[in-house]
Design a protein around this motif. Structure first.
Motif, short mmCIF file in Angstrom:
data_model
loop_
_atom_site.label_atom_id
_atom_site.label_comp_id
_atom_site.label_asym_id
_atom_site.label_seq_id
_atom_site.Cartn_x
_atom_site.Cartn_y
_atom_site.Cartn_z
N VAL A 49 15.73 62.24 44.30
CA VAL A 49 14.53 61.47 43.94
C VAL A 49 14.41 60.19 44.76
O VAL A 49 13.37 59.88 45.30
CB VAL A 49 14.54 61.15 42.42
N GLN A 50 15.53 59.47 44.87
CA GLN A 50 15.45 58.20 45.58
C GLN A 50 15.73 58.35 47.07
O GLN A 50 15.49 57.43 47.85
CB GLN A 50 16.44 57.19 44.98
N GLY A 51 16.26 59.48 47.45
CA GLY A 51 16.54 59.69 48.86
C GLY A 51 17.78 58.96 49.33
O GLY A 51 17.87 58.52 50.46
N ARG A 71 5.90 61.15 50.97
CA ARG A 71 7.15 60.63 50.41
C ARG A 71 7.25 59.13 50.70
O ARG A 71 7.25 58.71 51.85
CB ARG A 71 8.34 61.35 51.03
N ASP A 72 7.31 58.36 49.62
CA ASP A 72 7.51 56.91 49.77
C ASP A 72 8.96 56.58 49.45
O ASP A 72 9.58 57.24 48.63
CB ASP A 72 6.65 56.14 48.74
N PHE A 73 9.48 55.56 50.11
CA PHE A 73 10.76 55.01 49.69
C PHE A 73 10.49 53.60 49.21
O PHE A 73 9.72 52.88 49.83
CB PHE A 73 11.76 54.98 50.85
N VAL A 74 11.11 53.25 48.10
CA VAL A 74 10.91 51.90 47.59
C VAL A 74 12.08 51.04 48.02
O VAL A 74 13.23 51.29 47.67
CB VAL A 74 10.78 51.90 46.05
N VAL A 113 15.87 69.25 49.00
CA VAL A 113 16.86 68.21 48.74
C VAL A 113 16.21 66.82 48.60
O VAL A 113 16.91 65.83 48.44
CB VAL A 113 17.98 68.16 49.80
N LEU A 114 14.90 66.78 48.63
CA LEU A 114 14.20 65.51 48.40
C LEU A 114 12.89 65.81 47.67
O LEU A 114 12.17 66.75 48.02
CB LEU A 114 13.92 64.82 49.74
N VAL A 115 12.62 65.01 46.64
CA VAL A 115 11.41 65.22 45.85
C VAL A 115 10.23 64.52 46.52
O VAL A 115 10.34 63.36 46.86
CB VAL A 115 11.59 64.64 44.43
N PRO A 116 9.12 65.22 46.72
CA PRO A 116 7.95 64.55 47.30
C PRO A 116 7.36 63.55 46.30
O PRO A 116 7.47 63.75 45.09
CB PRO A 116 6.95 65.69 47.55
N THR A 117 6.75 62.47 46.80
CA THR A 117 6.06 61.56 45.89
C THR A 117 4.56 61.85 45.88
O THR A 117 3.82 61.25 45.11
CB THR A 117 6.31 60.09 46.29
#
Lengths: 261, 265, 306
Positions: free
Chosen positions: A258-260, C10-13, C55-59
């Motif tokens: 989720v957070q990558g 996909r965003d990263f915060v 392996v990564l959730v899309p936003t």
């Protein structure tokens, strides 16, 4: 096609059997420490013939069996998953169509199997050649000991799995390993029999999985106490630790997904 | 976008530093406990008996404290030599050999592992407690012994450490073999040498001169005759033994380096 | 349709700031295609691949791979796709290569006969017989990559995702791998999705190219069309025995640059390098030649400029 897990057990055995020279070198350290620890315990027993139920034969058996079980149960040095989390290689492990925890456990059982041959049998043989080892009197004890040793590996795996999984949050789990490395040995009855500890310490340790690692299999071998209850205690911790491990892995990989990372 | 990416990189660096700082703190804690856990084992033993190898609890704790302080100081200053196999494997040793500086000095100074301070702190704390409580009849000579013993012990351990790890020049998994000597002699010296049989004593107390780290200085401080009947002057021999050990370690190290340059692999 | 994404993002915060790594990727890949997935570092290639492999959730947006939801049906998807990361290994470091293959087959529950057949084929085509019993840690990078690709194909995946498969390989190894992958794709049952910085990889393997930048699809087109429109020409670098004036007027040469007082000349050209070299050799005495391919970076730079 059969389940892959038996093959993973064999692979774990094979992987570790490739490092024979390292196993031999490690054996030297095992044996030197066995001699030193036996000397200290024998000096204790020179004061009184029996200390908290341990006579000379029980004490030297405690030492040599402990030295032998050390790398079978494996307290230290299993940092593979943590390293893979730190480097990101865990993406490959998570991408496989398997149950990662079960796969790692299978590999660890294979590793332990090799350790029985390379690291448990030789120190025991060495100890038996020089000291009066107390062998089991009842034949059934051998089978019970085998089960206890295997459960000890599973409990140890459960603990190591959690330590490794801390890398999902900490990235560098080496500090966590270091702390476990120094307390694990004493608390699990590897260094001094837990029976010699003060009452309050024994009571406190009974609420932890630590005695399941070394004290329980050694007690079963020495035919001290009631074995079935001891095995049930180990099984309880094994199930609990594996269960917690699953939750932690789920959370950790979810965090990664989720957070990558 | 470009500076945002930069921001992201910087932010993740800081975050990983923080994460690694947790690990660092845990390492120091581990070192503090690690040195103390041996003391716990000694104290547990003394809940069962009143003497060990002819010495009471406070006397054994004094020996432990001398050994722990010496080992901590040695670990802090020469612990890095354990990494010798890594230097050989990665070829970094060749780089060191090309520089006009002592090879050993370069290895030892490569990483001042501050986390190892933990061991010294524990050792010194127990040593201060032991000096204060073990009823030493202080004379000027004993003050001198008390002050010099941990240092001589550190030099002896340091020399043993270097000499033992030199085995990596000859053997692939040398580190593990060296451990049995370095950590083995540390364990051995934490107890009175009277508990060991003659062979173990010869090897880990005299051939590897562990007896001069804690046992003999403790006898000198406590004013006890040696139960094993060794001459009195040995109790004051640690400085001499330390000097000899350093000389011996230097010879062994030089032979190792020469062997490495000879095979060139 | 083997890959289908709509508005995938996909965003990263980072420090409460949203940073979009992938903004809006719409991609349709048919079964049997070979798609080159290109873009500069940080363009969002790896992030997209991670989302496609679960392996990564899309936003934002949706993705279907082999008709599955990659994140929710990750295990099922893992049985149907193969992934090769050029910089990570899926083999067991301390086991012989053959045992890594056996384990991989077991994990994917490949029937023994099928496993045998598939493995024999790969071993032959990739010439791996000589090092099958060597532990993976002792393999050269080229040998290991052949092993990685084989492992990814053992369970007969419908989609093979290759992330920088030729990175760090020598020319011969790159060529061998390309030939093999082209053959695999030519049979039509394996779809290829390939990220690379190496243009010859794309040229050999992909008919279609998707270029992304700043998380968006910049170009999605046929490779030939793309080259015609955007890519620069190749450059023949000629080292001479003696200095000479600029080699103007050779067939196909569009630009000449002189370096080292005329000892080295860079000829930008179209057409065949062989003919050009022969022609130049008649004019001057040549000590050495190299041909510089226009890089993906050049192509992408041209794309941005346009």
């Amino acid at each position: 096609m059969l389940s892959p897990y038996p093959q993973l057990v064999i692979a774990g055995f094979r992987r570790h059997s490739t490092y024979r020279q390292a196993a031999l070198a490690g054996l030297t350290t095992n044996i030197v420490f066995g001699l030193l620890r036996a000397a200290v315990l024998l000096a204790v027993l020179a004061q009184r013939p029996v200390v908290a139920g341990y006579d000379v034969a029980a004490a030297v058996t405690f030492v040599w069996l402990g030295q032998g079980l050390l790398t079978v149960v494996l307290l230290w040095g299993d940092t593979e998953l943590a390293t893979r989390i730190r480097t990101g290689d865990v993406v490959i492990d998570l991408g496989r169509p398997w149950d990662l925890q079960a796969a790692l456990l299978a590999g660890d059982l294979g590793r332990a199997g090799f350790a029985v041959l390379a690291r448990l049998v030789p120190p025991m043989a060495f100890g038996a050649a020089l000291f009066p080892i107390r062998w089991p009197e009842r034949p059934a004890t051998w089978a019970l000991f085998a089960v206890a040793a295997m459960l000890a590996v599973v409990v140890s795996f459960g603990i190591r799995f959690l330590l490794n999984a801390s890398a999902f949050w900490l990235l560098d789990a080496r500090g966590v390993f270091a702390v476990w490395g120094v307390v694990g040995g004493v608390l699990s009855g590897l260094v001094i029999p837990l029976a010699w500890f003060p009452e309050w310490a024994r009571t406190a340790l009974a609420f932890t999985p630590a005695p399941s690692l070394f004290q329980t299999p050694i007690d079963v071998f020495l035919e001290r106490g009631e074995p079935v209850g001891a095995l049930a205690g180990q099984a309880f911790w094994a199930v609990l630790l594996l269960g917690v491990g699953r939750v932690v892995l789920h959370r950790g990989s979810r965090r990664l997904v989720v957070q990558g990372g | 976008m470009a500076d945002r990416v930069l921001l992201r990189i910087v932010a993740s660096r800081i975050r990983s530093q923080l994460a690694y700082r947790t690990s660092f703190a845990l390492h120091v804690v581990a070192q503090l406990i690690g040195q103390g856990i041996e003391l716990v084992a000694i104290l547990v033993v003394f809940t069962q008996v009143t003497s060990l190898g002819g010495f009471d609890r406070d006397e054994v704790v004094l020996m432990y404290a001398l050994a722990a302080t010496a080992f901590g100081l040695a670990d802090l200053s020469v612990g890095q030599v354990e990494e010798l196999p890594t230097y050989i494997r990665t070829g970094e040793l060749d780089v060191l050999l090309l520089r006009p500086l002592g090879t050993l000095v370069q290895i030892l100074s490569a990483d001042i592992a501050l986390k190892r301070v933990g061991k010294v702190v524990t050792g010194l704390a127990v040593l201060a407690y032991a000096y204060a409580t073990s009823g030493i009849d202080w004379t000027p000579l004993r003050v001198l012994v008390a002050a010099t013993a941990p240092l001589c012990g550190a030099v002896i351990f340091g020399a043993v450490w270097v000499a033992a790890n030199t085995v990596s020049f000859w053997v692939v998994d040398g580190r593990e073999v060296a451990n049995s000597v370095t950590y083995g002699s540390n364990f051995a010296t934490s107890y009175p040498i009277t508990v060991y049989g003659p062979w173990l004593r010869r090897v880990l107390c005299f051939a590897v001169p562990g007896a001069f780290v804690a046992y003999f200085p403790a006898l000198a401080l406590l004013g006890r005759p040696d139960p094993l009947g060794f001459p009195l002057w040995l109790q004051y021999a640690p400085p001499l033994v330390a000097a000899l050990a350093v000389g011996g370690a230097a010879l062994v190290w030089r032979a190792g380096v020469r062997r490495y340059q000879g095979t060139g692999s | 349709m083997i890959i289908q994404t709509r508005g995938l993002g996909r965003d990263f915060v980072v420090r409460r700031t949203r940073i979009p790594a992938v903004a809006d990727v719409g991609l349709d890949v048919e079964r049997g295609e070979a798609v080159g997935f290109l873009g500069p570092n940080g363009a969002g290639k790896s992030t997209t691949i991670k989302m496609l492999t679960g392996v990564l959730v899309p936003t934002a947006g949706t993705a279907r791979v082999c008709g599955l939801d990659p994140v929710r049906e990750r295990k099922a998807l893992a049985r149907r796709i193969g992934v090769v990361f050029g910089q990570r290994s899926q083999l067991w470091w301390d086991l012989p290569l053959a045992e890594s293959f056996a384990l991989h087959g077991a994990i994917h529950r490949v029937p023994a006969a099928r496993h045998r057949e598939r493995l024999d084929e790969c071993v032959e085509l990739l010439d791996m017989a000589a090092f099958l019993s060597t532990p993976v840690r002792q393999l050269s990078l080229g040998q290991r990559m052949r092993g990685e690709v084989t492992a990814a194909l053992l369970h007969s995946p419908e989609l093979l995702v290759l992330d920088e498969p030729t990175i760090g390989l020598d020319l011969a190894s790159k060529e061998r791998l390309r030939t093999f992958l082209a053959a695999v794709n030519a049979r039509g049952d394996v779809t290829l999705l390939l990220t690379t910085h190496d243009l010859p990889d794309v040229e050999r393997l992909c008919r279609r190219v998707v270029v992304i930048d700043k998380g968006r699809v910049l170009v999605d087109d046929d490779l030939a069309t793309l080259r015609r429109r955007f890519a620069g020409n190749r450059t023949l670098v000629v080292d001479l025995v003696e200095p000479a004036g600029p080699l103007h007027g050779l067939h196909g040469v569009v630009d000449v640059a002189v370096e080292a007082q005329g000892m080295r000349q860079r000829l930008e050209f179209t057409g065949s390098a062989a003919g050009l070299i022969a022609e130049a050799a008649r004019r001057v005495e040549i000590r050495d030649v190299t041909v510089d391919e226009p890089s993906i970076e050049d192509l992408v730079r041209t794309l941005y400029a346009s």
